[in-house]
Structures are given as C-alpha cells and as structure tokens.
Design a protein around this motif. Structure first.
Motif, PDB file in Angstrom:
ATOM      1  N   LEU A 128     -37.288  42.557   5.206  1.00 23.28           N
ATOM      2  CA  LEU A 128     -37.427  41.316   5.976  1.00 23.28           C
ATOM      3  C   LEU A 128     -36.114  40.535   6.038  1.00 23.28           C
ATOM      4  CD1 LEU A 128     -40.935  40.324   4.633  1.00 23.28           C
ATOM      5  CD2 LEU A 128     -40.396  40.948   6.998  1.00 23.28           C
ATOM      6  N   ARG A 129     -35.270  40.683   5.016  1.00 21.81           N
ATOM      7  CA  ARG A 129     -33.977  39.985   5.022  1.00 21.81           C
ATOM      8  C   ARG A 129     -33.020  40.555   6.079  1.00 21.81           C
ATOM      9  NH1 ARG A 129     -33.753  39.796  -1.192  1.00 21.81           N
ATOM     10  NH2 ARG A 129     -34.409  37.679  -1.697  1.00 21.81           N
ATOM     11  N   GLU A 130     -33.288  41.774   6.543  1.00 14.30           N
ATOM     12  CA  GLU A 130     -32.407  42.405   7.532  1.00 14.30           C
ATOM     13  C   GLU A 130     -32.732  41.984   8.960  1.00 14.30           C
ATOM     14  OE1 GLU A 130     -29.740  44.246   6.750  1.00 14.30           O
ATOM     15  OE2 GLU A 130     -30.274  43.693   4.694  1.00 14.30           O
ATOM     16  N   ARG A 131     -33.742  41.172   9.133  1.00 13.03           N
ATOM     17  CA  ARG A 131     -34.168  40.793  10.467  1.00 13.03           C
ATOM     18  C   ARG A 131     -33.099  39.979  11.185  1.00 13.03           C
ATOM     19  NH1 ARG A 131     -36.561  36.132  13.678  1.00 13.03           N
ATOM     20  NH2 ARG A 131     -38.253  37.068  14.893  1.00 13.03           N
ATOM     21  N   GLN A 188     -35.981  31.285   4.362  1.00 13.41           N
ATOM     22  CA  GLN A 188     -36.527  31.756   3.086  1.00 13.41           C
ATOM     23  C   GLN A 188     -38.035  31.587   3.011  1.00 13.41           C
ATOM     24  OE1 GLN A 188     -34.683  33.452   0.788  1.00 13.41           O
ATOM     25  NE2 GLN A 188     -36.718  33.900  -0.043  1.00 13.41           N
ATOM     26  N   ASP A 189     -38.567  30.487   3.568  1.00 11.46           N
ATOM     27  CA  ASP A 189     -40.019  30.293   3.547  1.00 11.46           C
ATOM     28  C   ASP A 189     -40.726  31.387   4.331  1.00 11.46           C
ATOM     29  OD1 ASP A 189     -39.771  28.046   1.996  1.00 11.46           O
ATOM     30  OD2 ASP A 189     -39.916  26.633   3.668  1.00 11.46           O
ATOM     31  N   GLU A 190     -40.165  31.772   5.474  1.00 14.27           N
ATOM     32  CA  GLU A 190     -40.765  32.841   6.278  1.00 14.27           C
ATOM     33  C   GLU A 190     -40.720  34.170   5.528  1.00 14.27           C
ATOM     34  OE1 GLU A 190     -40.076  32.020  10.944  1.00 14.27           O
ATOM     35  OE2 GLU A 190     -38.236  32.043   9.763  1.00 14.27           O
ATOM     36  N   ILE A 191     -39.595  34.449   4.879  1.00 18.62           N
ATOM     37  CA  ILE A 191     -39.482  35.694   4.111  1.00 18.62           C
ATOM     38  C   ILE A 191     -40.526  35.730   3.005  1.00 18.62           C
ATOM     39  CG2 ILE A 191     -38.013  36.972   2.497  1.00 18.62           C
ATOM     40  CD1 ILE A 191     -35.610  36.119   4.202  1.00 18.62           C
ATOM     41  N   ALA A 243     -43.408  34.120   2.826  1.00 21.24           N
ATOM     42  CA  ALA A 243     -44.762  34.222   3.375  1.00 21.24           C
ATOM     43  C   ALA A 243     -45.047  35.634   3.889  1.00 21.24           C
ATOM     44  CB  ALA A 243     -44.950  33.202   4.495  1.00 21.24           C
ATOM     45  N   LYS A 244     -44.089  36.207   4.597  1.00 16.51           N
ATOM     46  CA  LYS A 244     -44.294  37.541   5.162  1.00 16.51           C
ATOM     47  C   LYS A 244     -44.304  38.612   4.076  1.00 16.51           C
ATOM     48  CE  LYS A 244     -42.487  36.396   9.741  1.00 16.51           C
ATOM     49  NZ  LYS A 244     -43.774  36.668  10.447  1.00 16.51           N
ATOM     50  N   THR A 245     -43.510  38.426   3.028  1.00 10.72           N
ATOM     51  CA  THR A 245     -43.542  39.365   1.909  1.00 10.72           C
ATOM     52  C   THR A 245     -44.904  39.328   1.228  1.00 10.72           C
ATOM     53  OG1 THR A 245     -41.156  39.117   1.517  1.00 10.72           O
ATOM     54  CG2 THR A 245     -42.486  39.986  -0.298  1.00 10.72           C
ATOM     55  N   ALA A 246     -45.415  38.135   0.987  1.00 12.18           N
ATOM     56  CA  ALA A 246     -46.734  38.007   0.358  1.00 12.18           C
ATOM     57  C   ALA A 246     -47.814  38.647   1.219  1.00 12.18           C
ATOM     58  CB  ALA A 246     -47.054  36.532   0.118  1.00 12.18           C
ATOM     59  N   GLY A 247     -47.712  38.461   2.533  1.00 15.88           N
ATOM     60  CA  GLY A 247     -48.685  39.058   3.438  1.00 15.88           C
ATOM     61  C   GLY A 247     -48.630  40.573   3.418  1.00 15.88           C
ATOM     62  N   ARG A 248     -47.427  41.125   3.352  1.00 14.04           N
ATOM     63  CA  ARG A 248     -47.279  42.581   3.329  1.00 14.04           C
ATOM     64  C   ARG A 248     -47.825  43.168   2.029  1.00 14.04           C
ATOM     65  NH1 ARG A 248     -41.934  45.115   5.866  1.00 14.04           N
ATOM     66  NH2 ARG A 248     -42.839  43.821   7.527  1.00 14.04           N
ATOM     67  N   VAL A 249     -47.560  42.500   0.927  1.00 15.55           N
ATOM     68  CA  VAL A 249     -48.075  42.979  -0.361  1.00 15.55           C
ATOM     69  C   VAL A 249     -49.605  42.894  -0.386  1.00 15.55           C
ATOM     70  CG1 VAL A 249     -48.150  42.503  -2.841  1.00 15.55           C
ATOM     71  CG2 VAL A 249     -45.959  42.446  -1.627  1.00 15.55           C
TER      72      VAL A 249
END
Length: 275
Positions: free
Chosen positions: A127-130, A136-139, A141-147
């Motif tokens: 997600l950091r490569e986007r 950081q908040d988006e990263i 949230a999206k990391t938590a959603g993916r996990v």
C-alpha cells in the motif's frame, strides 16, 4: 463534491434504483422476499440486499427475475446500463463481500502475493507503493481491512481455495529482505491449511496462459460464478457467463502449467533455506 467522488455516487444510485425496481415488481406480482428467493433458487438475503442497493444484481439473476415477475426485461436493462468498470472501489467492495461468503475461490496473481495471503507488514509495504500516495491514516485503514479479509481462511467451513502465483513474486524484495522471508514463511504455513492449494508458475515455463494479467474466480453459496479483475483503469466484477468461462479456462490451463502443490512447497522450502 469533487469530480473524483461523483462517479461513485452515481454508481451507488444506480444500484439503489435497480433495487427499488425489483421491490416494486416483486410486490406487484404478490411475492414476499422469501417466496421470490425460493422461486429464483437464491438466498432470501440475496433478494433483500439487492432491493436495499447493497448488492449488485447479476445479469443471470436479473434475467431469471424478469421471467418470474413478468417485467419484460426491465431488470436486465437496468443491469445492462450499470457501469461495469469503476475508477473507484465500488466493485472491489462488492467483490470483497462476495469473497467472504464464497464456497470456492481461485486466484491468479503476477505482481504481488494474493491479498488474503499477505502478512500485515507485506500488505502495508504494498500500500505504501501506491501512486499517488495514501496518507498514513488511509494506509492503516486499508491494511487493517486487508488483514481482516484473511478470516475467510479460517472459517468454520472454509471455501475451497486455489492460488496460482507467478514465481517472480517470490523473489521481489518489496519492503526488504526480512519482510520477504516473513512473507515466504507465511505462504509456507498457508500451504498447509485445509482446502488450500498453492501453486507457483515457474520462471522457466515455456507456456503462460495468464499474460493478460491477474484475476480471481469465485463461486457463491447460490452457485453463481463470478470473476474479478483489476488494472490501471480500475476494477471490474465480471458476471457474464461467456467472460467467466474464458477466465475459468485460462485458470485451468495455468494450473497445468504451474508446479504441483508438492513442487511449490518444495520451492518455498528451498527459498527459505537460502542464506
């Protein structure tokens, strides 16, 4: 409202419009949601979700409902006019909802480890490569959603899961060597889960049926067959029988071109044994 937000609102409105049409037609024909679901051979929740605009009405179900409710093709026309490619994550959200309920998932990937097999750190690195970058908040949230999506691997009755991944993914050092080794260890553990088939398409393969890019196939509890693709332009939920059939045949070919599951775990063991 910005121009980036507008397309998403229109798509959600289209889903709600089709849902209202279905509800009106159902009531006019004298059906309850339960009775219509039984007649259409789907879950009652499927009908309820479509009517509430929370679920996309798929073309094959629209055709069946038009016949049952004698709506002269109205629902099929509404589905046909609904955009199939969305620059924003409407279809991704619908796919992820279907993913959690699926009875079977077949996933081919070429660039990164499939999302539901990613470690938290690997997902964060992806997600950091986007570009343009997420904040950081988006990263987070999206990391938590993916996990959270990985719960599908540990359901009481998990789906049948098949993965074919192109070997270069295993050699990429996204996030650094330590993160790569942790991800390889995680893949090795996932390969031992019940109902999981993990195969790698080797670099040395003379044939490659997946050159058009990654895709996912799934079967729903009511036996709909869907596919999902992502590209630079956005995401697409594919429901047309002809298109799903083509991707299904590609996936079958990829499985014959890939290493067996035993050879694939052996490849992981060799990579983990490297200094």
């Amino acid at each position: 409202m910005t121009s980036r937000q507008a397309p998403r609102k229109r798509n959600i409105s289209t889903m709600k419009m089709v849902g209202r049409q279905l509800r009106a037609a159902r009531r006019a024909a004298g059906y309850t949601q339960t009775a219509l679901a039984e007649r259409a051979r789907v879950d009652e929740e499927t009908i309820a979700s479509i009517e509430q605009g929370r679920r996309v009405l798929q073309p094959d179900l629209a055709e069946a409902l038009d016949e049952i409710l004698d709506t002269k093709g109205m629902l099929s026309a509404g589905v046909e006019n609904m955009p199939e490619i969305d620059q924003f994550p409407l279809w991704a959200e619908e796919y992820m909802r279907q993913e959690q309920e699926a009875t079977a998932i077949s996933w081919y990937d070429t660039l990164v480890v499939p999302g539901i097999l990613q470690t938290e750190e690997y997902a964060r690195a992806v997600l950091r490569e986007r570009v343009p970058a997420y904040d950081q908040d988006e990263i987070d949230a999206k990391t938590a959603g993916r996990v959270a999506r990985q719960e599908v691997l540990h359901r009481k009755a998990p789906p049948t899961l098949s993965f074919v991944v192109w070997e270069p993914v295993l050699h990429a050092t996204l996030g650094g060597p330590r993160l790569r080794r942790e991800q390889l260890r995680h893949l090795r553990a996932c390969a031992e889960l019940p109902g999981v088939s993990l195969q790698f398409l080797p670099l040395g393969t003379p044939s490659h049926a997946g050159l058009d890019g990654p895709f996912t196939l799934l079967e729903t509890p009511d036996h709909q067959h869907l596919a999902y693709t992502e590209s630079q332009r956005g995401s697409q939920l594919v429901a047309g029988p002809d298109d799903v059939s083509i991707l299904t045949r590609k996936y079958a070919m990829l499985r014959t071109q890939a290493l067996t599951t035993q050879q694939s775990t052996g490849l992981l063991d060799r990579l983990l044994g490297e200094p």
